[in-house]
Write a protein that holds these residues in place. Structure first.
Motif, short mmCIF file in Angstrom:
data_model
loop_
_atom_site.label_atom_id
_atom_site.label_comp_id
_atom_site.label_asym_id
_atom_site.label_seq_id
_atom_site.Cartn_x
_atom_site.Cartn_y
_atom_site.Cartn_z
N ASP A 219 0.83 -1.20 0.00
CA ASP A 219 0.00 0.00 0.00
C ASP A 219 0.86 1.25 0.00
OD1 ASP A 219 -2.38 1.43 0.08
OD2 ASP A 219 -2.59 1.28 2.26
N ALA A 220 1.86 1.28 0.87
CA ALA A 220 2.72 2.46 0.98
C ALA A 220 3.52 2.71 -0.30
CB ALA A 220 3.66 2.29 2.17
N VAL A 221 4.06 1.64 -0.89
CA VAL A 221 4.85 1.78 -2.11
C VAL A 221 3.98 2.28 -3.26
CG1 VAL A 221 6.16 0.52 -3.86
CG2 VAL A 221 6.62 0.13 -1.43
N ALA A 222 2.79 1.71 -3.39
CA ALA A 222 1.88 2.16 -4.45
C ALA A 222 1.48 3.62 -4.23
CB ALA A 222 0.65 1.27 -4.50
N GLY A 223 1.29 4.00 -2.97
CA GLY A 223 0.95 5.39 -2.67
C GLY A 223 2.07 6.34 -3.04
N LEU A 224 3.31 5.94 -2.77
CA LEU A 224 4.46 6.77 -3.11
C LEU A 224 4.56 6.95 -4.63
CD1 LEU A 224 7.04 8.30 -2.34
CD2 LEU A 224 8.24 6.09 -2.37
N ALA A 225 4.41 5.84 -5.36
CA ALA A 225 4.46 5.92 -6.83
C ALA A 225 3.34 6.79 -7.37
CB ALA A 225 4.39 4.51 -7.43
N GLY A 226 2.15 6.66 -6.77
CA GLY A 226 1.02 7.46 -7.21
C GLY A 226 1.27 8.94 -6.99
N ARG A 227 1.87 9.28 -5.84
CA ARG A 227 2.15 10.70 -5.57
C ARG A 227 3.13 11.26 -6.59
NH1 ARG A 227 2.33 14.96 -5.73
NH2 ARG A 227 2.26 16.65 -4.18
N MET A 228 4.11 10.46 -7.00
CA MET A 228 5.06 10.94 -8.00
C MET A 228 4.39 11.09 -9.37
SD MET A 228 8.70 9.17 -6.95
CE MET A 228 8.09 7.49 -6.87
N LEU A 229 3.51 10.15 -9.71
CA LEU A 229 2.80 10.25 -10.98
C LEU A 229 1.91 11.48 -11.04
CD1 LEU A 229 1.78 6.52 -11.56
CD2 LEU A 229 3.27 7.88 -13.04
N LEU A 230 1.48 11.97 -9.88
CA LEU A 230 0.59 13.12 -9.83
C LEU A 230 1.33 14.43 -9.57
CD1 LEU A 230 -2.38 11.51 -7.90
CD2 LEU A 230 -2.32 12.17 -10.30
N THR A 231 2.63 14.44 -9.81
CA THR A 231 3.39 15.69 -9.67
C THR A 231 2.78 16.76 -10.57
OG1 THR A 231 5.44 14.48 -9.23
CG2 THR A 231 5.65 16.76 -9.98
N PRO A 232 2.34 17.89 -10.01
CA PRO A 232 1.74 18.93 -10.86
C PRO A 232 2.73 19.44 -11.91
CG PRO A 232 1.21 19.31 -8.55
CD PRO A 232 2.27 18.23 -8.58
N LEU A 233 2.27 19.47 -13.15
CA LEU A 233 3.15 19.87 -14.26
C LEU A 233 2.68 21.16 -14.93
CD1 LEU A 233 3.65 16.39 -15.96
CD2 LEU A 233 5.17 17.53 -14.33
#
Length: 241
Positions: A219-233
């Motif tokens: 859960d934590a690893v998927a959450g970390l990856a998700g937060r990076m994928l959602l980096t505002p661009l």
């Protein structure tokens, strides 16, 4: 940030069908604003689930009962996260970035879609395999064909999502941070990791303490990856004409 109070659903039933989860996703699609990040992912997932339902009816799965159990329990984990957020509760860590940033103007639709796919495959899919095994009375190896068949549909869909939500290749796109961000995430690698995690969780089914810790790490690893994928661009600058 939570959804409007009216976007709520009853708890998923143990006897839920593919048609039932499709109906719930359609209900979500009808009430969520089109640009909402959860709505973007929901449209993607609705397309996948509708396609799986069509293929089930067409007899394409070797074991329809097992495939239905896997698909329904997979979908229910996403819908349970939606219900939790709507009720003001904390959804699993893998889903929190999507719910928290769902209305951020600097996050693009493709990012929302991939963040949802990442959460669902990185955390929910391994647990759904175990759920389905318990429901059907089998082991993960018995579900491998169904797992792979669903994975093939996801691959086709991911390609379609990237084509529809990301501009075509040109010099500007090559310099666009979105190109580099989404290129860092792989559906194939995520599926492989999910299958390995499902097998590990099944092997740990008699050790709930260790299985729980392992699940928390997923859960934590998927959450970390998700937060990076959602980096505002920010918004993409239109190509000069």
């Amino acid at each position: 940030m939570t959804q409007p109070e009216q976007v709520t659903f009853p708890a998923a039933r143990a006897d839920a069908t593919v048609d039932a989860v499709v109906a719930r996703m359609r209900a979500l699609d009808a009430v969520l604003p089109a640009r909402d990040g959860v709505a973007v992912f929901n449209r993607v997932y609705l397309t996948v689930t509708e396609e799986i339902g069509r293929r089930l009816r067409g007899g394409e799965f070797p074991d329809p009962r097992a495939a239905t159990a896997l698909d329904v329990r997979f979908a229910e984990r996403y819908l349970t996260a939606v219900d939790a957020d709507a009720a003001g509760l904390r959804p699993p860590a893998c889903w929190r970035p999507l719910f928290q940033l769902r209305r951020h103007p600097g996050v693009r639709p493709l990012q929302f879609a991939l963040a949802g796919v990442n959460a669902h495959i990185g955390h929910d899919l391994p647990l759904a395999v175990v759920d389905a095994c318990r429901a059907v009375g089998c082991e993960p190896a018995d579900l491998e064909d169904e797992f792979e068949h669903v994975g093939e549909i996801l691959v086709v869909l991911e390609e379609r999502v990237r084509e529809e939500l990301m501009p075509g290749p040109d010099l500007l796109q090559l310099a666009d941070p979105l190109t580099h961000l989404v290129g860092s995430w792989s559906l194939d690698r995520a599926r492989e990791a999910a299958w390995a995690a499902a097998r590990a969780l099944w092997a740990l089914r008699h050790r709930p303490d260790v299985a729980g810790e392992f699940t928390d790490r997923l859960d934590a690893v998927a959450g970390l990856a998700g937060r990076m994928l959602l980096t505002p661009l920010g918004h993409r600058t239109p190509r000069p004409r």
